[in-house]
Scaffold this motif. Structure first.
Motif, short mmCIF file in Angstrom:
data_model
loop_
_atom_site.label_atom_id
_atom_site.label_comp_id
_atom_site.label_asym_id
_atom_site.label_seq_id
_atom_site.Cartn_x
_atom_site.Cartn_y
_atom_site.Cartn_z
N LYS A 1 23.35 34.99 49.18
CA LYS A 1 24.34 35.82 48.50
C LYS A 1 25.00 35.09 47.34
O LYS A 1 25.33 35.71 46.32
CB LYS A 1 25.40 36.31 49.48
CG LYS A 1 26.22 35.23 50.14
CD LYS A 1 27.19 35.85 51.15
CE LYS A 1 28.01 34.80 51.88
NZ LYS A 1 28.91 35.43 52.88
N TYR A 2 25.19 33.76 47.46
CA TYR A 2 25.81 33.02 46.37
C TYR A 2 24.87 32.95 45.16
O TYR A 2 25.32 33.07 44.01
CB TYR A 2 26.19 31.62 46.83
CG TYR A 2 27.20 31.62 47.94
CD1 TYR A 2 28.54 31.90 47.68
CD2 TYR A 2 26.82 31.35 49.26
CE1 TYR A 2 29.49 31.90 48.70
CE2 TYR A 2 27.75 31.36 50.28
CZ TYR A 2 29.08 31.64 50.00
OH TYR A 2 30.02 31.67 51.02
N LEU B 1 26.21 38.01 38.07
CA LEU B 1 27.38 37.78 37.22
C LEU B 1 26.95 37.29 35.84
O LEU B 1 27.48 37.75 34.81
CB LEU B 1 28.31 36.76 37.87
CG LEU B 1 29.58 36.40 37.07
CD1 LEU B 1 30.44 37.64 36.85
CD2 LEU B 1 30.37 35.31 37.80
N LEU C 1 28.33 43.04 42.54
CA LEU C 1 28.98 41.75 42.80
C LEU C 1 29.86 41.81 44.05
O LEU C 1 29.85 40.89 44.87
CB LEU C 1 29.82 41.35 41.59
CG LEU C 1 29.04 41.00 40.32
CD1 LEU C 1 29.98 40.86 39.13
CD2 LEU C 1 28.24 39.72 40.52
N SER C 2 30.61 42.90 44.19
CA SER C 2 31.49 43.02 45.36
C SER C 2 30.70 43.16 46.65
O SER C 2 31.13 42.68 47.71
CB SER C 2 32.43 44.22 45.19
OG SER C 2 31.70 45.44 45.18
N GLN C 3 29.54 43.82 46.58
CA GLN C 3 28.73 44.04 47.78
C GLN C 3 28.03 42.77 48.26
O GLN C 3 27.60 42.70 49.41
CB GLN C 3 27.69 45.12 47.51
CG GLN C 3 28.25 46.53 47.38
CD GLN C 3 28.92 47.00 48.65
OE1 GLN C 3 28.46 46.73 49.76
NE2 GLN C 3 30.03 47.70 48.50
N MET C 4 27.91 41.77 47.39
CA MET C 4 27.28 40.51 47.79
C MET C 4 28.04 39.84 48.93
O MET C 4 27.45 39.17 49.78
CB MET C 4 27.20 39.56 46.59
CG MET C 4 26.15 39.90 45.55
SD MET C 4 24.46 39.83 46.18
CE MET C 4 24.13 41.58 46.38
N PHE C 5 29.37 40.03 48.97
CA PHE C 5 30.19 39.38 49.99
C PHE C 5 30.74 40.37 51.01
O PHE C 5 31.69 40.08 51.73
CB PHE C 5 31.35 38.63 49.32
CG PHE C 5 30.89 37.51 48.45
CD1 PHE C 5 30.51 36.29 48.98
CD2 PHE C 5 30.80 37.69 47.07
CE1 PHE C 5 30.07 35.26 48.16
CE2 PHE C 5 30.37 36.66 46.25
CZ PHE C 5 30.00 35.44 46.79
N TYR D 1 22.48 35.17 44.43
CA TYR D 1 22.43 36.52 43.86
C TYR D 1 23.69 36.81 43.05
O TYR D 1 23.62 37.41 41.98
CB TYR D 1 22.28 37.55 44.98
CG TYR D 1 20.96 37.52 45.70
CD1 TYR D 1 19.80 37.07 45.07
CD2 TYR D 1 20.84 37.93 47.03
CE1 TYR D 1 18.59 37.03 45.73
CE2 TYR D 1 19.63 37.90 47.70
CZ TYR D 1 18.51 37.44 47.04
OH TYR D 1 17.31 37.41 47.70
N PHE D 2 24.82 36.38 43.59
CA PHE D 2 26.09 36.63 42.91
C PHE D 2 26.11 35.95 41.53
O PHE D 2 26.51 36.57 40.53
CB PHE D 2 27.25 36.10 43.75
CG PHE D 2 28.61 36.33 43.14
CD1 PHE D 2 29.28 37.52 43.35
CD2 PHE D 2 29.20 35.36 42.35
CE1 PHE D 2 30.53 37.75 42.79
CE2 PHE D 2 30.45 35.57 41.78
CZ PHE D 2 31.11 36.76 42.00
N TYR E 1 21.05 46.75 50.45
CA TYR E 1 21.45 45.35 50.31
C TYR E 1 20.93 44.51 51.46
O TYR E 1 20.58 43.35 51.30
CB TYR E 1 22.98 45.24 50.25
CG TYR E 1 23.56 45.67 48.93
CD1 TYR E 1 23.62 44.80 47.86
CD2 TYR E 1 24.06 46.96 48.77
CE1 TYR E 1 24.16 45.19 46.66
CE2 TYR E 1 24.60 47.36 47.56
CZ TYR E 1 24.65 46.47 46.50
OH TYR E 1 25.18 46.88 45.31
N TYR F 1 27.39 46.88 37.79
CA TYR F 1 27.41 45.47 38.19
C TYR F 1 28.63 45.05 39.00
O TYR F 1 28.48 44.25 39.94
CB TYR F 1 27.25 44.58 36.95
CG TYR F 1 25.83 44.58 36.43
CD1 TYR F 1 24.85 43.76 36.99
CD2 TYR F 1 25.45 45.42 35.39
CE1 TYR F 1 23.55 43.76 36.53
CE2 TYR F 1 24.15 45.44 34.92
CZ TYR F 1 23.20 44.61 35.49
OH TYR F 1 21.91 44.63 35.05
#
Length: 307
Positions: free
Chosen positions: A22-23, A30, A80-84, A25-26, A15, A76
């Motif tokens: 990150k926003y 999603l 998504l959780s790893q983005m933040f 990518y999220f 990552y 997925y």
């Protein structure tokens, strides 16, 4: 080198530092995940509601769509959780669960396509006996067998990983890849190599062999039939051939990603996630837009005129 007793989680280092992106990518991830779930769910509902589609071919397709949702859900939500996340850590139990779900779904994909290829072979080669051979009981048995076979193949192949001691915790990927996890163990034995070979044989080689045999027999039958029957065979088999080809390409990419240690991180991400990104979205649109009965049913449900 880290002590094995200290390794209680893995770090998904691929990552990197997404920073201000990150926003974006999220939102992209999603949107793609929701699109996969909606597209496959719509196809499942169409097959469920329209009784004309309660045929072996469409029941097997429904099972394939269920698997697409399963494999996407295995990947997925973690993305998504790893983005933040700042640490990008995943606990060992969660990593093992994700790995088991992903590889079970991959095996189900290949076995389901093998079952669908066999269904097309019976339909084209034995049209008069098709309803007798591919009755509802046999279809449900095939679906049940596909899931049990895939689950057992993964458990028998990778169960030894659960008892390994690890001297490293950095996984250069965005999900838990079994080969990369094995490389982190303190002692890599011959057993790990044999288990990998076993998984490749039972989950990839055998399904692809069955698919190949079915289509070779279909081609042999088509050579002796009329032009109209040949066109009908091509129409019904084309989506499956595309799915099988994409699955084969994705499997090759997976092997390259896991085998080539020197691959750059961004190359590894593309190779390792290609199958999980493309196949779940390819299935509903490929079959939905190419099979006439599916198109008609979708139009009937979505654009139904008021009585």
């Amino acid at each position: 080198m880290e002590n094995s007793s200290e390794v209680v989680s893995f770090v998904l280092a691929a990552y990197g530092n997404v920073g201000e992106f990150k926003y974006m990518y999220f939102v992209i991830i999603l949107f793609w995940y929701l699109s996969i779930c909606v597209a496959n769910t719509v196809l499942i509902l169409v097959i469920r509601v329209d009784r004309r589609l309660h045929e072996p071919m469409y029941l097997l397709l429904c099972n394939l769509c269920v698997n697409e949702i399963n494999v996407s859900t295995s990947l997925y939500p973690l993305l998504l959780s790893q983005m933040f996340s700042d640490s990008h850590e995943v606990t060992l139990p969660w990593c093992f669960i994700q790995m088991s779900c992903l590889y079970t779904s991959g095996s189900v994909e290949g076995c389901s396509l093998a079952a669908m290829a066999y269904d097309r072979y019976i339909s084209i080669s034995h049209p008069l006996r098709y309803n007798v051979i591919m009755n509802t009981e046999r279809v449900f048995f095939m679906i049940l067998f596909v899931w049990i076979y895939s689950f057992l193949s993964v458990i028998l192949s990778f169960s030894f990983i659960f008892s390994l001691e690890f001297c490293g915790s950095i996984i250069e990927n965005v999900y838990c890849n079994h080969r990369l996890i094995i490389r982190l163990s303190c002692l890599v034995s011959v057993h790990s190599f044999l288990s990998d070979i076993f998984f490749l044989i039972v989950s990839i080689f055998i399904p692809f062999t069955l698919i190949s045999v079915s289509y070779v027999k279909i081609l042999a039958v088509c050579r002796k039939t009329s032009t109209e029957n040949k066109q009908k065979a091509v129409t019904t088999c084309a989506p499956q051939i595309v799915s099988v080809s994409n699955l084969f390409v994705g499997s090759v990419f997976q092997s390259i990603d896991s085998s080539v240690i020197v691959a750059r991180v961004h190359v590894r991400i593309i190779l390792s996630t290609y199958l999980f990104i493309c196949q779940p979205m390819l299935t509903p649109f490929l079959y939905g837009f190419n099979l006439p009965k599916i198109r008609q049913s979708c139009k009937k449900l979505l654009f139904k005129k008021k009585q």
